[in-house]
Scaffold this active site. Structure first.
Site, PDB file in Angstrom:
ATOM      1  N   SER A 129       0.818  -1.217   0.000  1.00 29.19           N
ATOM      2  CA  SER A 129       0.000   0.000   0.000  1.00 29.19           C
ATOM      3  C   SER A 129       0.849   1.263   0.000  1.00 29.19           C
ATOM      4  CB  SER A 129      -0.868  -0.010   1.266  1.00 29.19           C
ATOM      5  OG  SER A 129      -1.387   1.269   1.516  1.00 29.19           O
ATOM      6  N   GLU A 131       0.207   3.563   1.815  1.00 25.51           N
ATOM      7  CA  GLU A 131       0.317   3.939   3.245  1.00 25.51           C
ATOM      8  C   GLU A 131       1.704   3.589   3.790  1.00 25.51           C
ATOM      9  OE1 GLU A 131      -1.736   5.244   5.967  1.00 25.51           O
ATOM     10  OE2 GLU A 131      -2.630   6.192   4.219  1.00 25.51           O
ATOM     11  N   TYR A 153      -1.545   0.045  10.583  1.00 16.28           N
ATOM     12  CA  TYR A 153      -1.866  -0.521   9.265  1.00 16.28           C
ATOM     13  C   TYR A 153      -0.644  -0.387   8.339  1.00 16.28           C
ATOM     14  CZ  TYR A 153      -3.653  -0.908   4.535  1.00 16.28           C
ATOM     15  OH  TYR A 153      -3.814  -1.275   3.212  1.00 16.28           O
TER      16      TYR A 153
HETATM   17  P1  NAP Z   1     -11.530  -4.630   1.530  1.00 16.19           P
HETATM   18  O1  NAP Z   1     -12.649  -4.355   0.583  1.00 16.19           O
HETATM   19  O2  NAP Z   1     -11.567  -4.055   2.906  1.00 16.19           O
HETATM   20  O3  NAP Z   1     -11.409  -6.221   1.642  1.00 16.19           O
HETATM   21  C1  NAP Z   1     -10.617  -6.819   2.638  1.00 16.19           C
HETATM   22  C2  NAP Z   1     -10.747  -8.327   2.533  1.00 16.19           C
HETATM   23  O4  NAP Z   1      -9.960  -8.897   3.591  1.00 16.19           O
HETATM   24  C3  NAP Z   1     -12.186  -8.836   2.715  1.00 16.19           C
HETATM   25  O5  NAP Z   1     -12.390  -9.946   1.877  1.00 16.19           O
HETATM   26  C4  NAP Z   1     -12.202  -9.284   4.182  1.00 16.19           C
HETATM   27  O6  NAP Z   1     -13.099 -10.306   4.469  1.00 16.19           O
HETATM   28  C5  NAP Z   1     -10.776  -9.813   4.298  1.00 16.19           C
HETATM   29  N1  NAP Z   1     -10.367  -9.872   5.717  1.00 16.19           N
HETATM   30  C6  NAP Z   1     -10.198  -8.831   6.573  1.00 16.19           C
HETATM   31  N2  NAP Z   1      -9.836  -9.279   7.785  1.00 16.19           N
HETATM   32  C7  NAP Z   1      -9.794 -10.635   7.680  1.00 16.19           C
HETATM   33  C8  NAP Z   1      -9.498 -11.676   8.590  1.00 16.19           C
HETATM   34  N3  NAP Z   1      -9.171 -11.426   9.855  1.00 16.19           N
HETATM   35  N4  NAP Z   1      -9.560 -12.948   8.131  1.00 16.19           N
HETATM   36  C9  NAP Z   1      -9.887 -13.214   6.866  1.00 16.19           C
HETATM   37  N5  NAP Z   1     -10.172 -12.275   5.947  1.00 16.19           N
HETATM   38  C10 NAP Z   1     -10.133 -10.999   6.358  1.00 16.19           C
HETATM   39  O7  NAP Z   1     -10.150  -4.196   0.902  1.00 16.19           O
HETATM   40  P2  NAP Z   1      -9.751  -3.887  -0.622  1.00 16.19           P
HETATM   41  O8  NAP Z   1      -9.962  -2.447  -0.884  1.00 16.19           O
HETATM   42  O9  NAP Z   1     -10.354  -4.904  -1.506  1.00 16.19           O
HETATM   43  O10 NAP Z   1      -8.170  -4.093  -0.551  1.00 16.19           O
HETATM   44  C11 NAP Z   1      -7.582  -5.357  -0.792  1.00 16.19           C
HETATM   45  C12 NAP Z   1      -6.179  -5.375  -0.217  1.00 16.19           C
HETATM   46  O11 NAP Z   1      -5.405  -4.343  -0.819  1.00 16.19           O
HETATM   47  C13 NAP Z   1      -6.084  -5.126   1.284  1.00 16.19           C
HETATM   48  O12 NAP Z   1      -5.008  -5.887   1.774  1.00 16.19           O
HETATM   49  C14 NAP Z   1      -5.760  -3.646   1.400  1.00 16.19           C
HETATM   50  O13 NAP Z   1      -5.075  -3.393   2.590  1.00 16.19           O
HETATM   51  C15 NAP Z   1      -4.877  -3.480   0.174  1.00 16.19           C
HETATM   52  N6  NAP Z   1      -4.870  -2.143  -0.429  1.00 16.19           N
HETATM   53  C16 NAP Z   1      -6.036  -1.547  -0.783  1.00 16.19           C
HETATM   54  C17 NAP Z   1      -6.003  -0.311  -1.393  1.00 16.19           C
HETATM   55  C18 NAP Z   1      -7.276   0.402  -1.816  1.00 16.19           C
HETATM   56  O14 NAP Z   1      -7.211   1.610  -2.057  1.00 16.19           O
HETATM   57  N7  NAP Z   1      -8.391  -0.298  -1.950  1.00 16.19           N
HETATM   58  C19 NAP Z   1      -4.771   0.307  -1.647  1.00 16.19           C
HETATM   59  C20 NAP Z   1      -3.605  -0.336  -1.284  1.00 16.19           C
HETATM   60  C21 NAP Z   1      -3.666  -1.588  -0.685  1.00 16.19           C
HETATM   61  P3  NAP Z   1     -14.567 -10.007   5.056  1.00 16.19           P
HETATM   62  O15 NAP Z   1     -15.397  -9.658   3.859  1.00 16.19           O
HETATM   63  O16 NAP Z   1     -14.962 -11.302   5.679  1.00 16.19           O
HETATM   64  O17 NAP Z   1     -14.422  -8.870   6.027  1.00 16.19           O
HETATM   65  N1  GDD Z   2     -12.487   7.105   6.159  1.00 12.53           N
HETATM   66  C1  GDD Z   2     -12.624   8.441   6.296  1.00 12.53           C
HETATM   67  N2  GDD Z   2     -13.778   8.958   6.848  1.00 12.53           N
HETATM   68  N3  GDD Z   2     -11.621   9.234   5.877  1.00 12.53           N
HETATM   69  C2  GDD Z   2     -11.786  10.575   5.987  1.00 12.53           C
HETATM   70  C3  GDD Z   2     -12.946  11.156   6.521  1.00 12.53           C
HETATM   71  C4  GDD Z   2     -13.992  10.303   6.979  1.00 12.53           C
HETATM   72  O1  GDD Z   2     -15.026  10.732   7.470  1.00 12.53           O
HETATM   73  N4  GDD Z   2     -12.806  12.498   6.463  1.00 12.53           N
HETATM   74  C5  GDD Z   2     -11.623  12.752   5.916  1.00 12.53           C
HETATM   75  N5  GDD Z   2     -10.991  11.597   5.627  1.00 12.53           N
HETATM   76  C6  GDD Z   2      -9.643  11.478   5.049  1.00 12.53           C
HETATM   77  C7  GDD Z   2      -8.697  10.578   5.860  1.00 12.53           C
HETATM   78  O2  GDD Z   2      -8.197  11.281   6.987  1.00 12.53           O
HETATM   79  C8  GDD Z   2      -7.644  10.269   4.795  1.00 12.53           C
HETATM   80  O3  GDD Z   2      -6.705  11.301   4.732  1.00 12.53           O
HETATM   81  C9  GDD Z   2      -8.446  10.266   3.483  1.00 12.53           C
HETATM   82  O4  GDD Z   2      -9.720  10.858   3.787  1.00 12.53           O
HETATM   83  C10 GDD Z   2      -8.661   8.880   2.893  1.00 12.53           C
HETATM   84  O5  GDD Z   2      -9.170   8.028   3.893  1.00 12.53           O
HETATM   85  P1  GDD Z   2      -9.748   6.562   3.531  1.00 12.53           P
HETATM   86  O6  GDD Z   2     -10.727   6.641   2.430  1.00 12.53           O
HETATM   87  O7  GDD Z   2     -10.184   5.937   4.818  1.00 12.53           O
HETATM   88  O8  GDD Z   2      -8.489   5.803   2.888  1.00 12.53           O
HETATM   89  P2  GDD Z   2      -6.946   5.734   3.334  1.00 12.53           P
HETATM   90  O9  GDD Z   2      -6.189   6.602   2.366  1.00 12.53           O
HETATM   91  O10 GDD Z   2      -6.763   5.977   4.759  1.00 12.53           O
HETATM   92  O11 GDD Z   2      -6.614   4.196   3.080  1.00 12.53           O
HETATM   93  C11 GDD Z   2      -7.029   3.536   1.879  1.00 12.53           C
HETATM   94  O12 GDD Z   2      -6.005   3.634   0.910  1.00 12.53           O
HETATM   95  C12 GDD Z   2      -4.788   2.986   1.283  1.00 12.53           C
HETATM   96  C13 GDD Z   2      -3.798   3.217   0.139  1.00 12.53           C
HETATM   97  O13 GDD Z   2      -3.234   4.485   0.244  1.00 12.53           O
HETATM   98  C14 GDD Z   2      -7.356   2.085   2.238  1.00 12.53           C
HETATM   99  O14 GDD Z   2      -7.907   1.447   1.135  1.00 12.53           O
HETATM  100  C15 GDD Z   2      -6.098   1.338   2.643  1.00 12.53           C
HETATM  101  O15 GDD Z   2      -6.404  -0.056   2.805  1.00 12.53           O
HETATM  102  C16 GDD Z   2      -5.065   1.510   1.515  1.00 12.53           C
HETATM  103  O16 GDD Z   2      -3.871   0.825   1.816  1.00 12.53           O
END
Ligand code: NAP
Ligand code: GDD
Length: 326
Positions: A129, A131, A153
């Site tokens: 990520s 992050e 995280y």
């Molecule tokens: P998501 O929608 O939150 O999906 C997370 C998945 O992980 C779900 O299938 C969830 O299962 C499973 N999971 C969570 N805790 C678990 C546990 N204790 N045991 C088994 N399964 C568990 O996330 P996503 O957006 O698809 O992201 C996929 C991956 O990419 C994650 O590793 C995330 O950290 C990473 N990532 C995401 C982004 C982004 O912007 N989306 C960016 C960078 C990296 P349940 O449905 O059962 O909860």
């Molecule tokens: N969730 C949330 N809720 N975020 C908020 C809010 C709110 O009400 N208001 C402002 N934000 C700001 C957060 O402080 C952050 O700076 C930004 O919106 C994005 O927050 P999220 O959408 O929760 O995503 P993230 O950037 O923290 O994390 C996501 O992206 C990562 C990759 O950069 C997740 O998908 C992570 O799993 C992933 O790794």
């Protein structure tokens, strides 16, 4: 030639569902690891998979149990493994550092170890990520940028990245990390800011709500479309050599810009509905994430297609449609 077999952890999530569709389209046999409760409550917990459920083989296992991961890898014998499961909500990681670190680090370690023992030729993808960059010293960030995570995280993802690299270097496994920047879609979880905003806009338009409480509106993120980002995961595992790649659009926008565009798309002025809520600020914020995906473009031939404004509009439209507003 027999079709390839893929194993996906986190298949019920946003990325898992798009990746499963992509791999089925490529002729793969697709297996997924899910929590046991998902099989008992499929309407709710497998909702993102409903169109393809009949074409998947799902296995109940726990990321926290080496034995259960070992059993699934033994039964499935995957050619490719995509490790997407994680406690993925940054905010929540401040409330529960222990389970975030436990699930995200041990889950990755258990899976890598089981693959090394049982199917060492299996290709492995780790969901790294942006992050991990956290308080980055340079903008934009690329594969050479130093990590400075700002949450448990982010720390868990740095550990997963290091484990993945170590299994590649120590045991010769084809193990890759994608360093993916934020990617969204109508399937995004409601806790993340983009979906919270687009679902909030739809509720306000439908007269079901009158305000949307948000935290830091000035944070800058590089937002792309999840459907395209899972293709980059697959491309990484098709390369002769394993490596790590940044996947991003290269453009960043503030949360405020997202809000403004989402409300104006349905003819509303966000200033009338958005209420700042200091409770929603994070103890340590990541202010700017902007990726430089030139390596992915050069080596994988991957580039984003969906632009920011189109992503916002697609998400707002989907949430409005779900409430019968369009
Ligand atoms: P998501 O929608 O939150 O999906 C997370 C998945 O992980 C779900 O299938 C969830 O299962 C499973 N999971 C969570 N805790 C678990 C546990 N204790 N045991 C088994 N399964 C568990 O996330 P996503 O957006 O698809 O992201 C996929 C991956 O990419 C994650 O590793 C995330 O950290 C990473 N990532 C995401 C982004 C982004 O912007 N989306 C960016 C960078 C990296 P349940 O449905 O059962 O909860
Ligand atoms: N969730 C949330 N809720 N975020 C908020 C809010 C709110 O009400 N208001 C402002 N934000 C700001 C957060 O402080 C952050 O700076 C930004 O919106 C994005 O927050 P999220 O959408 O929760 O995503 P993230 O950037 O923290 O994390 C996501 O992206 C990562 C990759 O950069 C997740 O998908 C992570 O799993 C992933 O790794």
């Amino acid at each position: 030639m027999a079709s390839k077999c893929a194993l996906i952890t986190g298949i019920t999530g946003q990325d898992g569902s798009y990746l499963a569709e992509w791999l089925l389209g490529k002729g793969y046999r697709v297996h997924g690891i899910v929590r046991r409760v998902a099989l008992e409550d499929p309407d709710h917990r497998l909702s993102r998979l409903k169109e393809i459920r009949g074409r998947l083989v799902l296995h109940a296992a726990s990321l926290e149990s080496y034995a259960s991961m070992h059993r699934v890898v033994h039964d499935v014998q995957p050619d490719e493994c995509y490790h997407l499961a994680a406690q993925s909500f940054v905010s929540y990681s401040f409330d529960d550092e222990f389970s975030t670190l436990n699930t995200n680090i041990n889950g990755t370690h258990f899976l890598l170890s089981a693959l090394k023992t049982l199917t060492p030729d299996c290709r492995f993808y780790f969901a790294g990520s942006s992050e991990m960059f956290g308080m980055a010293e340079t903008v934009p960030q690329n594969e050479g940028t130093r990590f400075h995570p700002r949450s448990s995280y982010g720390i868990s993802k740095v550990a997963g990245f290091d484990l993945t690299r170590n299994y590649r270097e120590a045991y010769g496994m084809h193990a890759c990390s994608g360093i993916l920047f934020n990617h969204e879609s109508p399937r995004r979880g409601f806790e993340f800011v983009t979906r919270k905003i687009t679902a909030g806009v739809a509720r306000i338009l439908a007269g079901k709500s009158t305000e949307l409480r948000l935290g830091n509106l000035e944070a800058l993120r590089d937002w792309g479309h999840a459907r395209e980002y899972v293709q980059a995961m697959w491309l990484m595992l098709q390369q002769a050599q394993p490596d790590d790649y940044v996947v991003a659009t290269g453009q960043c926008h503030s949360v405020r810009e997202f809000v403004e565009l989402a409300f104006s798309h349905v003819g509303l002025d966000y200033t009338k509905f958005v209420t700042p809520d200091p409770e929603l600020y994070r103890p340590a914020e990541v202010n700017v994430l902007q990726g430089d995906a030139s390596k992915a473009r050069r080596v994988l031939g991957w580039t984003h297609q969906v632009e920011f404004a189109d992503l916002v509009r697609e998400m707002v439209d989907a949430d409005c449609r779900a409430l019968g507003m369009i």
